[in-house]
Write an enzyme that holds these catalytic residues in place. Structure first.
Site, PDB file in Angstrom:
ATOM      1  CE  LYS A 128      -1.695  96.453 -18.278  1.00 58.95           C
ATOM      2  NZ  LYS A 128      -0.014  97.451 -18.859  1.00 58.95           N
ATOM      3  CB  SER A 209      -1.778 100.867 -20.336  1.00 58.91           C
ATOM      4  OG  SER A 209      -0.555  99.627 -20.299  1.00 58.91           O
ATOM      5  CB  SER A 233       2.210 100.821 -18.774  1.00 54.39           C
ATOM      6  OG  SER A 233       2.069 101.605 -20.061  1.00 54.39           O
TER       7      SER A 233
END
Length: 548
Positions: A128, A209, A233
């Site tokens: 990420k 996210s 997330s």
């Protein structure tokens, strides 16, 4: 992070979640409020040799000489080009590693001369874009404000991956700033990366996210990926994209070098297509880190190999409890949940139903107070270590940057949570300390631990979330509910596994429990996976089945 409709109004689920400014507008592309294609015919995608392949199969191929790390990397990079950037255009990857093939060559040479380092040697992984890397890739949390910034060193997570011999192919898109910027955001959108799309139905939201990590794993753009979670997330995008996600106990995996939201809840963890692959990846990430005091709690608790707990008969004799307060937000999800409970019983588990955490309704705004107060302090500390390598040095600087570049950064939603966080006090203020105590008390001793003691449980169960909602840049996310908050606020572990499909959209089942109970949760999740095999790859439909 992610929101949950039955808790506070803070946008929880999506909390956590390469050009300069002149090229930013083009990067986002033409975005629309809701896409309603005229057909549900699947997009034509080329066949892929590594569809649904596991870490074990890749290792066996490299060991036999059938595969090389370079050959694997080249094929995944071609897959990314055809599926992520063209074809369905999932837009899950924000940046590719320009040194990936050189790293692959070095790993192939090392395998020949010294042998493999371990199960991740030569395995392609995506991480990420809030995980710092000291290389030719950027670390921006999806924000144009951090374009060009250079972290002083690798995050511990990135270093552990490199030490294990994994190939970092690139970085994934995310809900910008891990979705703490706005309470009206659309998950999977960032100013730098644009909108990521769900591979099961392209007009549906991937959640966040860790949107890009979830999509990339589901669409076979990598073998495994890393996500981060503050509240939902990891597990929510795993739910929406039909994969496995593990949110570990706070302190099991170092947070150092990860662009933060809140030190009391932030965690990095595996996202994979199988429990086995997620378990292998988890073991590689664990270790005490002098830059993260929370990892000091690992003394006497940490393992580096959780694979011995992969027991297909692990449900036999287990005691699990159903948190019914986290159900009831979707009739079809409840049906799948009840079917799953029946299966658990057939596999030999004793089920307490209900086993409700009665203190959840008492949290109120305490979690929001904790997260926003810690965000201001933790982000300012992260930015300070960047020094002159960044254009911004404080949260206030970022707020002003976004205002100055509102066309690129705020075309759909604003920064109300940023502004609210900027108004918070210090980590020594009474309001914050009282809220932190309340969060821990209600979710730990009076919450998860209390109900597990009462019924003598090994784990708690709930549906992870609802099927993916339509991506909507006018109204933002409108998911119906989820189960991430208890474990997230407590800092306890949480695993989600595919539970079934609703009109072609995946949903997951969650196993969560006490601190450091990863071995038990892995055993239960693996046994459920092996008894059901619900995972199936996406077909890249323009819209969901039955919605045209």
């Amino acid at each position: 992070m992610t929101k949950s409709s039955n808790l506070s109004g803070l946008n929880r689920r999506h909390f956590l979640r390469a050009g300069m400014l002149s090229g930013a507008a083009a990067a986002t592309g033409p975005l629309v409020a809701q896409v309603q294609p005229e057909t549900t015919a699947p997009r034509s995608t080329p066949p892929f040799e590594f569809d649904e392949i596991t870490i074990t199969a890749l290792q066996e191929g490299m060991q036999s000489g059938k595969f090389t790390a370079r050959g694997i990397a080249e094929k995944y990079l071609a897959r990314i080009d055809s599926i992520d950037k063209h074809g369905p255009a999932l837009n899950s990857i924000i940046e590719l590693n320009p040194d990936a093939l050189d790293v692959a060559d070095a790993l192939d040479h090392e395998r020949k001369t010294k042998g493999p380092r371990g199960p991740l040697h030569g395995i392609p992984v995506l991480i990420k874009d809030n995980i710092a890397t000291r290389d030719r890739m950027q670390t921006t949390a999806g924000s144009l404000a951090l374009v060009g910034s250079v972290p002083p060193k690798d995050a511990m997570v990135a270093r552990k991956l490199r030490d294990a011999g994994a190939m970092i192919l690139g970085k994934t898109n995310l809900s910008e700033w891990a979705n703490i910027r706005s309470s009206h955001s659309a998950s999977g959108w960032s100013g730098r990366g644009g909108q990521t799309h769900n591979p099961y139905a392209l007009d549906r939201n991937p959640s966040g996210s860790s949107s890009g990590s979830g999509v990339a794993v589901a669409a076979n753009l990598c073998a495994i990926a890393i996500g981060t979670e503050t509240d939902g997330s990891i597990v929510s995008p795993a739910n929406n994209n039909g994969i496995v996600g593990i949110k570990p106990t706070l302190g099991l995996v170092s947070r150092a070098g990860i662009i933060p939201i809140a030190h009391s809840q932030d965690a990095a963890g595996p996202m994979a297509r199988t429990v086995t692959d997620a378990t292998i990846l988890l073991g590689a990430l664990i270790g005490i880190d002098s830059d993260d005091p929370a990892t000091l709690a690992l003394h006497g608790k940490a393992l580096t190999d959780y694979t011995p707990f992969l027991d297909a008969k692990g449900l036999a004799g287990a005691r699990v409890g159903v948190v019914r307060k986290l159900c009831g937000f979707h009739d079809a999800v409840d049906k799948l949940m009840n079917d799953a409970i029946d299966l658990l019983k057939r596999e030999g588990a004793a089920v307490a139903d209900p086993a409700d955490i009665t203190t959840l309704d008492q949290l109120g705004d305490a979690e929001e107070e904790v997260l926003l107060t810690e965000f201001k302090a933790d982000l300012n500390a992260y930015l300070a270590q960047l020094g002159d390598a960044a254009l911004v040095h404080t949260l206030q600087d970022i707020i002003e940057f976004n205002q100055q570049h509102h066309e690129q950064e705020m075309p759909f939603f604003g920064q109300d949570l940023f502004i609210k966080a900027q108004g918070k006090g210090s980590l020594y203020g009474k309001e914050y300390l009282d809220a932190l105590d309340k969060c821990r008390r209600l979710t730990r001793g009076q919450g998860i631990d209390a109900i597990m003691d009462q019924y003598k449980l090994d784990a708690l169960l709930a549906p992870t979330g609802a099927p993916a909602w339509l991506t909507d840049h006018i109204h933002g996310d409108h998911d119906l509910g989820g189960s991430s908050t208890p474990a997230a606020v407590a800092g306890y572990p949480h695993i989600t596994v595919p539970m079934g499909f609703i009109l072609g959209l995946p949903v997951g089942i969650s196993f969560f429990g006490r601190a450091w109970s990863e071995p038990t949760l892995i055993k239960l999740a693996y046994a459920f996976e092996q008894a059901t095999h619900h995972r199936r790859p996406p077909r890249f439909l323009p819209t969901a089945e039955g919605s045209a």
